[in-house]
Design a protein around this motif. Sequence first.
Motif, PDB file in Angstrom:
ATOM      1  N   GLY A  68       0.813  -1.207   0.000  1.00 35.01           N
ATOM      2  CA  GLY A  68       0.000   0.000   0.000  1.00 35.01           C
ATOM      3  C   GLY A  68       0.847   1.258   0.000  1.00 35.01           C
ATOM      4  O   GLY A  68       0.526   2.245  -0.684  1.00 35.01           O
ATOM      5  N   ALA A  69       1.948   1.248   0.749  1.00 32.69           N
ATOM      6  CA  ALA A  69       2.828   2.415   0.802  1.00 32.69           C
ATOM      7  C   ALA A  69       3.431   2.700  -0.567  1.00 32.69           C
ATOM      8  O   ALA A  69       3.489   3.858  -1.012  1.00 32.69           O
ATOM      9  N   PHE A  70       3.873   1.660  -1.252  1.00 30.66           N
ATOM     10  CA  PHE A  70       4.432   1.855  -2.595  1.00 30.66           C
ATOM     11  C   PHE A  70       3.362   2.367  -3.561  1.00 30.66           C
ATOM     12  O   PHE A  70       3.637   3.197  -4.426  1.00 30.66           O
ATOM     13  N   ALA A  71       2.153   1.863  -3.438  1.00 31.27           N
ATOM     14  CA  ALA A  71       1.077   2.308  -4.328  1.00 31.27           C
ATOM     15  C   ALA A  71       0.808   3.803  -4.161  1.00 31.27           C
ATOM     16  O   ALA A  71       0.633   4.535  -5.144  1.00 31.27           O
ATOM     17  N   VAL A  72       0.782   4.265  -2.906  1.00 25.13           N
ATOM     18  CA  VAL A  72       0.546   5.690  -2.662  1.00 25.13           C
ATOM     19  C   VAL A  72       1.720   6.520  -3.176  1.00 25.13           C
ATOM     20  O   VAL A  72       1.534   7.587  -3.776  1.00 25.13           O
ATOM     21  N   LEU A  73       2.945   6.044  -2.948  1.00 25.60           N
ATOM     22  CA  LEU A  73       4.123   6.753  -3.458  1.00 25.60           C
ATOM     23  C   LEU A  73       4.060   6.903  -4.970  1.00 25.60           C
ATOM     24  O   LEU A  73       4.326   7.981  -5.515  1.00 25.60           O
ATOM     25  N   ALA A  74       3.724   5.810  -5.641  1.00 21.20           N
ATOM     26  CA  ALA A  74       3.686   5.839  -7.105  1.00 21.20           C
ATOM     27  C   ALA A  74       2.633   6.820  -7.604  1.00 21.20           C
ATOM     28  O   ALA A  74       2.883   7.594  -8.533  1.00 21.20           O
ATOM     29  N   LYS A  75       1.467   6.797  -6.996  1.00 23.49           N
ATOM     30  CA  LYS A  75       0.390   7.700  -7.424  1.00 23.49           C
ATOM     31  C   LYS A  75       0.791   9.156  -7.199  1.00 23.49           C
ATOM     32  O   LYS A  75       0.552  10.032  -8.041  1.00 23.49           O
ATOM     33  N   ILE A  89      11.079   8.529 -13.078  1.00 22.19           N
ATOM     34  CA  ILE A  89      11.107   8.048 -11.697  1.00 22.19           C
ATOM     35  C   ILE A  89       9.711   7.638 -11.242  1.00 22.19           C
ATOM     36  O   ILE A  89       9.539   6.661 -10.500  1.00 22.19           O
ATOM     37  N   SER A  90       8.694   8.352 -11.696  1.00 16.17           N
ATOM     38  CA  SER A  90       7.325   7.964 -11.317  1.00 16.17           C
ATOM     39  C   SER A  90       6.993   6.579 -11.845  1.00 16.17           C
ATOM     40  O   SER A  90       6.281   5.810 -11.178  1.00 16.17           O
ATOM     41  N   GLN A  91       7.522   6.251 -13.005  1.00 14.48           N
ATOM     42  CA  GLN A  91       7.257   4.926 -13.566  1.00 14.48           C
ATOM     43  C   GLN A  91       8.079   3.837 -12.891  1.00 14.48           C
ATOM     44  O   GLN A  91       7.646   2.686 -12.793  1.00 14.48           O
ATOM     45  N   LEU A  92       9.257   4.194 -12.410  1.00 17.27           N
ATOM     46  CA  LEU A  92      10.017   3.244 -11.586  1.00 17.27           C
ATOM     47  C   LEU A  92       9.190   2.890 -10.356  1.00 17.27           C
ATOM     48  O   LEU A  92       9.039   1.702 -10.012  1.00 17.27           O
ATOM     49  N   LEU A  93       8.661   3.897  -9.673  1.00 13.13           N
ATOM     50  CA  LEU A  93       7.861   3.636  -8.475  1.00 13.13           C
ATOM     51  C   LEU A  93       6.575   2.894  -8.813  1.00 13.13           C
ATOM     52  O   LEU A  93       6.134   2.021  -8.062  1.00 13.13           O
ATOM     53  N   VAL A 116      13.074  -4.670 -11.660  1.00 16.84           N
ATOM     54  CA  VAL A 116      12.966  -5.069 -13.064  1.00 16.84           C
ATOM     55  C   VAL A 116      11.723  -4.470 -13.698  1.00 16.84           C
ATOM     56  O   VAL A 116      11.767  -3.887 -14.791  1.00 16.84           O
ATOM     57  N   ARG A 117      10.588  -4.599 -13.016  1.00 13.69           N
ATOM     58  CA  ARG A 117       9.338  -4.056 -13.558  1.00 13.69           C
ATOM     59  C   ARG A 117       9.398  -2.538 -13.646  1.00 13.69           C
ATOM     60  O   ARG A 117       8.912  -1.931 -14.617  1.00 13.69           O
ATOM     61  N   GLY A 118       9.980  -1.902 -12.649  1.00 16.34           N
ATOM     62  CA  GLY A 118      10.113  -0.454 -12.681  1.00 16.34           C
ATOM     63  C   GLY A 118      10.947   0.018 -13.851  1.00 16.34           C
ATOM     64  O   GLY A 118      10.615   1.008 -14.519  1.00 16.34           O
ATOM     65  N   ALA A 119      12.062  -0.681 -14.127  1.00 15.63           N
ATOM     66  CA  ALA A 119      12.907  -0.312 -15.266  1.00 15.63           C
ATOM     67  C   ALA A 119      12.163  -0.505 -16.579  1.00 15.63           C
ATOM     68  O   ALA A 119      12.314   0.293 -17.516  1.00 15.63           O
ATOM     69  N   GLU A 120      11.343  -1.563 -16.665  1.00  9.24           N
ATOM     70  CA  GLU A 120      10.564  -1.800 -17.886  1.00  9.24           C
ATOM     71  C   GLU A 120       9.581  -0.662 -18.148  1.00  9.24           C
ATOM     72  O   GLU A 120       9.477  -0.158 -19.268  1.00  9.24           O
TER      73      GLU A 120
END
Length: 543
Positions: A68-75, A89-93, A116-120
């Motif tokens: 949940g913390a990562f989801a909020v950070l990304a948004k 960087i937003s897409q990395l998160l 890996v997914r963030g870099a993609e």
Amino acid sequence: MQALDAGEVRRWAAACVQSMDAHRAAIDRINVYPVADGDTGSNLLHTLRSALEALLRAPVGERSDAGGAFAVLAKGAVTGARGNSGVIISQLLRGMAETVRDQAEVTGPLLHRALVRGAELATAAVSRPVPGTMLSVLDAAARATRLDALPEVASAAAIAAAEALDRTPEQLDVLAEAGVVDAGGRGVVVLLDALVAIIGGRPPELAAAARVSADVAAQRRPDNPLVAAREAGSDLYAYEVMYLLEQATDVAALRDALDDLGDCVSVVGDGSDLWTVHVHCNDVGAAIEAGIDVGRPRQIRVARFADAVSAEAGRFAKDRAVVAPVRGDDLAELFLAEGVAVLRVGDGETPTPYELLQVITGTGAGHVTVLPGDDGLIEIADEAAIRAVAAGQDVVVVPCASPVQALAAIAVHDPRRRAGDDVVAMAEAAAATRRGAVVVAREAAITWIGPCAADDIVGFADGEVVLIEPGPPSPDALAKAVCGVVDRMLAVGGELVTALLGRDAPAGVAETLGDYLRANRPEADLMVYRGGQSDSVVILGLE
């Protein structure tokens, strides 16, 4: 630490903001691709602050676990992304958030998959990825390791990112010519270093989240929405257009339409129904209409590059600096005490122009004077200066074949003078300083005044052998040789003798030289310093 929970994710987010704030100015200064007027550090900091503030404002239930913390950070990062680097960087998160969704903790293998997914997603966010940018650094970090332990995964990613950052000048000619690494890539390294520190328990516990948020708000300078610096893209396009897009029906069509209008196109989402749109173009209306055609734009931001403050005017943190490559720790401390930026050169080592260039650009000064202090370093200094000049710095190399000549130049340095006048004064002081040295021969050789054997003591004056004292190099023999070289140098006059004592200089050699001068050359003063150099017993200067 073997797993990141929600609290540690928050600590990492705060550490990222604090670290990026500390590195912002330095990252801004090295942003030269494709034009040297970017604000990559500022954009990254703005994006990370938006992510952290979103996390601090979110209800506890939304950030109770790591996923949940990562989801909020990304948004928060997607919503507040600024510039190309912020979008990436937003897409990395976002990629990390997708990978750790619904997870209470992030373990080593999960962190690897998240990177890996963030870099993609970061690569997918850029219309035309270019090697040698932050995408290359992210990719290297993602591919670094498949180890299980969380500290090892984070450390391997940070090391691989740093190594990839060092390679960026080999991939982009403009970086090599400017003598810098990619600015966005350096930002990636800052974030990964912060992660390693948090996992390893360094630095000490950060301040409470609320206090971090307050400090961030207090430090923020008001933004002018009409001013932007060109972080990337062709200077054919005059405007930067950014907006958030909701209810999007055809993102691919929007991206194609924006590609036709300009460059630096990115259309990236937060994984639900919110997209961040970015483009450099000339037709602002068409860029906004393209968004209206496929969804509902909001928070539209338009900036004209021509309104930005001159990058050169704000690029340098100070007016002047003096740089010197130095052999010997004691000598380095002597130069540092005089305010000189130093490149420490190890025993038997020859620095590369790039290493010296890093020190030159790292001064943040508009005008830099370089004092090589060694015959073998003058050519390296010239090459570094050429690259720095190509990047916009005013750099002058004052020929110095010895550290005593560099010291003479520093003694007359006066930053209150015009830069050109100061360089002339320093060059004249260096040229007026005669140089000498006493060394111990490592092997037999033939000199201009005869042969010498290994362990003989050889005296030089202005680069020529003037004395050979038979070995072994006892303290008395070394002191006798030093006095002999000084006597020959003073034969044509002089008022001040400078002696730099090497690492192997015997105790008492300075006192012996002082006694000799008082008895035989009372008109000459003596200054003695510990130099710590290993290639000579004593270096001598005469003014």
